[in-house]
Design a protein around this motif. Structure first.
Motif, PDB file in Angstrom:
ATOM      1  N   GLN A 117      44.214-106.499 128.172  1.00 29.66           N
ATOM      2  CA  GLN A 117      43.627-105.405 128.930  1.00 29.66           C
ATOM      3  C   GLN A 117      43.034-104.298 128.059  1.00 29.66           C
ATOM      4  O   GLN A 117      42.168-103.559 128.517  1.00 29.66           O
ATOM      5  CB  GLN A 117      44.657-104.824 129.903  1.00 29.66           C
ATOM      6  N   LEU A 118      43.491-104.180 126.838  1.00 28.60           N
ATOM      7  CA  LEU A 118      42.925-103.167 125.950  1.00 28.60           C
ATOM      8  C   LEU A 118      42.091-103.779 124.830  1.00 28.60           C
ATOM      9  O   LEU A 118      41.423-103.059 124.103  1.00 28.60           O
ATOM     10  CB  LEU A 118      44.044-102.300 125.352  1.00 28.60           C
ATOM     11  N   GLY A 119      42.156-105.092 124.699  1.00 30.46           N
ATOM     12  CA  GLY A 119      41.333-105.759 123.705  1.00 30.46           C
ATOM     13  C   GLY A 119      41.857-105.709 122.294  1.00 30.46           C
ATOM     14  O   GLY A 119      41.106-105.945 121.340  1.00 30.46           O
ATOM     15  N   ALA A 120      43.148-105.407 122.114  1.00 31.74           N
ATOM     16  CA  ALA A 120      43.724-105.367 120.769  1.00 31.74           C
ATOM     17  C   ALA A 120      43.908-106.790 120.243  1.00 31.74           C
ATOM     18  O   ALA A 120      44.115-107.741 121.001  1.00 31.74           O
ATOM     19  CB  ALA A 120      45.063-104.651 120.785  1.00 31.74           C
ATOM     20  N   GLN A 121      43.848-106.933 118.923  1.00 27.54           N
ATOM     21  CA  GLN A 121      44.062-108.239 118.307  1.00 27.54           C
ATOM     22  C   GLN A 121      45.522-108.662 118.417  1.00 27.54           C
ATOM     23  O   GLN A 121      45.827-109.853 118.520  1.00 27.54           O
ATOM     24  CB  GLN A 121      43.652-108.196 116.834  1.00 27.54           C
ATOM     25  N   GLY A 122      46.423-107.719 118.371  1.00 31.76           N
ATOM     26  CA  GLY A 122      47.843-108.026 118.466  1.00 31.76           C
ATOM     27  C   GLY A 122      48.384-108.634 117.190  1.00 31.76           C
ATOM     28  O   GLY A 122      47.780-108.551 116.121  1.00 31.76           O
ATOM     29  N   GLY A 123      49.551-109.249 117.290  1.00 35.28           N
ATOM     30  CA  GLY A 123      50.191-109.849 116.130  1.00 35.28           C
ATOM     31  C   GLY A 123      51.433-109.087 115.720  1.00 35.28           C
ATOM     32  O   GLY A 123      51.728-107.998 116.221  1.00 35.28           O
ATOM     33  N   GLN A 124      52.175-109.652 114.805  1.00 37.03           N
ATOM     34  CA  GLN A 124      53.472-109.113 114.411  1.00 37.03           C
ATOM     35  C   GLN A 124      53.375-107.684 113.896  1.00 37.03           C
ATOM     36  O   GLN A 124      54.167-106.827 114.274  1.00 37.03           O
ATOM     37  CB  GLN A 124      54.098-110.018 113.342  1.00 37.03           C
ATOM     38  N   SER A 125      52.419-107.389 113.042  1.00 37.64           N
ATOM     39  CA  SER A 125      52.323-106.048 112.466  1.00 37.64           C
ATOM     40  C   SER A 125      51.929-105.016 113.514  1.00 37.64           C
ATOM     41  O   SER A 125      52.386-103.869 113.467  1.00 37.64           O
ATOM     42  CB  SER A 125      51.328-106.034 111.304  1.00 37.64           C
ATOM     43  N   ALA A 126      51.081-105.394 114.474  1.00 38.05           N
ATOM     44  CA  ALA A 126      50.698-104.474 115.545  1.00 38.05           C
ATOM     45  C   ALA A 126      51.903-104.150 116.419  1.00 38.05           C
ATOM     46  O   ALA A 126      52.093-103.000 116.847  1.00 38.05           O
ATOM     47  CB  ALA A 126      49.576-105.086 116.379  1.00 38.05           C
ATOM     48  N   GLU A 127      52.734-105.151 116.696  1.00 34.96           N
ATOM     49  CA  GLU A 127      53.951-104.920 117.471  1.00 34.96           C
ATOM     50  C   GLU A 127      54.906-103.993 116.711  1.00 34.96           C
ATOM     51  O   GLU A 127      55.548-103.112 117.306  1.00 34.96           O
ATOM     52  CB  GLU A 127      54.622-106.262 117.772  1.00 34.96           C
ATOM     53  N   GLN A 128      55.004-104.178 115.423  1.00 35.02           N
ATOM     54  CA  GLN A 128      55.864-103.317 114.603  1.00 35.02           C
ATOM     55  C   GLN A 128      55.383-101.864 114.629  1.00 35.02           C
ATOM     56  O   GLN A 128      56.185-100.936 114.663  1.00 35.02           O
ATOM     57  CB  GLN A 128      55.895-103.843 113.170  1.00 35.02           C
ATOM     58  N   TYR A 129      54.077-101.691 114.609  1.00 31.58           N
ATOM     59  CA  TYR A 129      53.503-100.343 114.687  1.00 31.58           C
ATOM     60  C   TYR A 129      53.950 -99.625 115.957  1.00 31.58           C
ATOM     61  O   TYR A 129      54.276 -98.433 115.934  1.00 31.58           O
ATOM     62  CB  TYR A 129      51.979-100.436 114.617  1.00 31.58           C
ATOM     63  N   VAL A 130      53.990-100.355 117.074  1.00 31.15           N
ATOM     64  CA  VAL A 130      54.401 -99.758 118.348  1.00 31.15           C
ATOM     65  C   VAL A 130      55.816 -99.190 118.239  1.00 31.15           C
ATOM     66  O   VAL A 130      56.074 -98.031 118.606  1.00 31.15           O
ATOM     67  CB  VAL A 130      54.321-100.800 119.481  1.00 31.15           C
ATOM     68  N   LEU A 131      56.747 -99.989 117.739  1.00 30.72           N
ATOM     69  CA  LEU A 131      58.126 -99.507 117.638  1.00 30.72           C
ATOM     70  C   LEU A 131      58.257 -98.422 116.580  1.00 30.72           C
ATOM     71  O   LEU A 131      58.995 -97.445 116.777  1.00 30.72           O
ATOM     72  CB  LEU A 131      59.075-100.667 117.323  1.00 30.72           C
ATOM     73  N   ALA A 132      57.559 -98.564 115.465  1.00 25.91           N
ATOM     74  CA  ALA A 132      57.629 -97.542 114.417  1.00 25.91           C
ATOM     75  C   ALA A 132      57.117 -96.199 114.922  1.00 25.91           C
ATOM     76  O   ALA A 132      57.632 -95.145 114.532  1.00 25.91           O
ATOM     77  CB  ALA A 132      56.820 -97.993 113.201  1.00 25.91           C
ATOM     78  N   HIS A 133      56.118 -96.212 115.797  1.00 29.00           N
ATOM     79  CA  HIS A 133      55.623 -94.979 116.410  1.00 29.00           C
ATOM     80  C   HIS A 133      56.702 -94.343 117.287  1.00 29.00           C
ATOM     81  O   HIS A 133      56.914 -93.131 117.236  1.00 29.00           O
ATOM     82  CB  HIS A 133      54.384 -95.288 117.249  1.00 29.00           C
ATOM     83  N   GLU A 134      57.390 -95.161 118.092  1.00 32.08           N
ATOM     84  CA  GLU A 134      58.459 -94.617 118.938  1.00 32.08           C
ATOM     85  C   GLU A 134      59.583 -94.041 118.087  1.00 32.08           C
ATOM     86  O   GLU A 134      60.186 -93.024 118.437  1.00 32.08           O
ATOM     87  CB  GLU A 134      58.994 -95.693 119.874  1.00 32.08           C
ATOM     88  N   TYR A 135      59.863 -94.686 116.967  1.00 35.19           N
ATOM     89  CA  TYR A 135      60.848 -94.135 116.036  1.00 35.19           C
ATOM     90  C   TYR A 135      60.368 -92.801 115.475  1.00 35.19           C
ATOM     91  O   TYR A 135      61.161 -91.906 115.197  1.00 35.19           O
ATOM     92  CB  TYR A 135      61.109 -95.121 114.893  1.00 35.19           C
ATOM     93  N   GLY A 136      59.060 -92.674 115.304  1.00 39.53           N
ATOM     94  CA  GLY A 136      58.512 -91.397 114.868  1.00 39.53           C
ATOM     95  C   GLY A 136      58.876 -90.284 115.831  1.00 39.53           C
ATOM     96  O   GLY A 136      59.210 -89.163 115.416  1.00 39.53           O
ATOM     97  N   HIS A 137      58.851 -90.583 117.135  1.00 41.80           N
ATOM     98  CA  HIS A 137      59.259 -89.580 118.124  1.00 41.80           C
ATOM     99  C   HIS A 137      60.739 -89.248 117.995  1.00 41.80           C
ATOM    100  O   HIS A 137      61.153 -88.101 118.203  1.00 41.80           O
ATOM    101  CB  HIS A 137      58.961 -90.090 119.534  1.00 41.80           C
TER     102      HIS A 137
END
Length: 302
Positions: free
Chosen positions: A160-180
């Motif tokens: 729906q957003l057109g992202a390539q995805g993959g393991q590193s992209a998924e890690q970025y999502v959680l690392a961002h939440e950890y940033g919060h």
């Protein structure tokens, strides 16, 4: 980043809660994109939006112990993390905890306290910040100090957003939440409440700093030989996938996709270019001081 195959994963502090009793939020392509503006990788502004729409709530009545046992059986090694999104979240949490445990106290004098991670499985989940649905996107709740991720969202991010995805992209999502979570410990998360929207708002600065912290972890995790889970050096393709993910969740991209135009007065997360730039500021420097978005006079140039 791929984990070394023999890394040992630890599922403590991670739960798989079932469907909550709250009202589902959003739904369909329009609903998802609208909620992404408020909820995807959100800080306090998105928490308030979900809370107001759903009337609060704070319950773990449907945590599934069997599901948690299954998670521990499924996610034992780095090889598991490299082949399964849930296990990737487990390994990423392990690496994030190991990094911030040492880095935070060394650089701020504040003792790190690890957040919980809920890989919720139902269509809705009840949290300390209200009831949320899978269409809300991954989020962090400061009330119960928990990051909530439904890993099927990663498929939605691509379709729906057109992202390539993959393991590193998924890690970025959680690392961002950890940033919060780090912002919550440092007392910075509140700025998104004081100044909740606009191109130069506190909310945008909070989100961009969380992106920078995500890059900070990715840079340092590759060099952390003491971590119980070891990651391999990030490849050019993996870094490009992170950059692509950050680009696809900028306010301008989401608004153009959902409504065909942008309105910077309603921004809450920053533009695609800003999100990429601040992630790279953390990644290139490995220095927390380079992530001070609140002192930046120009958010376009970290």
């Amino acid at each position: 980043m791929a984990f070394t195959d023999d890394s040992r994963l630890d599922t403590s502090g991670i739960r798989r809660s079932g469907g909550g009793r709250g009202v589902a939020v959003g739904g369909g392509i329009g609903g998802v994109l609208i909620m992404l503006v408020a909820g995807l990788l959100f800080g306090q502004d998105g928490i308030n939006a979900v809370n107001q729409m759903n009337g609060g709530g704070y319950s773990y009545e449907q945590v599934d112990g069997v599901a948690e046992d299954q998670l521990a059986q499924e996610c034992q090694t780095g090889a598991d993390a490299n082949s399964n999104s849930d296990c990737n979240m487990v390994g990423t949490k392990n690496s994030l905890d190991a990094f911030w445990q040492d880095y935070l106290i060394e650089n701020t004098g504040i003792q790190y306290s690890a957040p919980a991670l809920d890989l919720f499985q139902g269509s809705t989940v009840s949290t300390g910040c209200g009831n949320a649905s899978e269409s809300t996107g991954p989020f962090y709740c400061p009330v119960d100090k928990t990051a909530y991720v439904k890993t099927t969202f990663f498929d939605l991010m691509q379709t729906q957003l057109g992202a390539q995805g993959g393991q590193s992209a998924e890690q970025y999502v959680l690392a961002h939440e950890y940033g919060h979570h780090i912002q919550n410990q440092l007392g910075h998360l509140k700025y998104s409440q004081y100044d909740p929207q606009g191109a130069d708002s506190g909310a945008v600065r909070v989100e961009l700093q969380a992106d920078c912290y995500a890059g900070l972890w990715a840079r340092n995790a590759q060099e952390d030989s003491n971590s119980p889970v070891q990651v391999k050096p990030m490849t050019e393709d993996e870094l490009n996938r992170v950059i692509d993910a950050a680009d696809k969740i900028g306010d301008d991209h989401i608004q153009m996709t959902s409504q065909g135009h942008t309105d910077s007065s309603t921004y809450t997360h920053g533009t695609s270019a800003q999100r990429v730039a601040w992630y790279m500021a953390g990644y290139n420097s490995g220095d927390m001081q380079k992530c001070d978005t609140f002192a930046a006079s120009d958010l376009n140039n970290p």
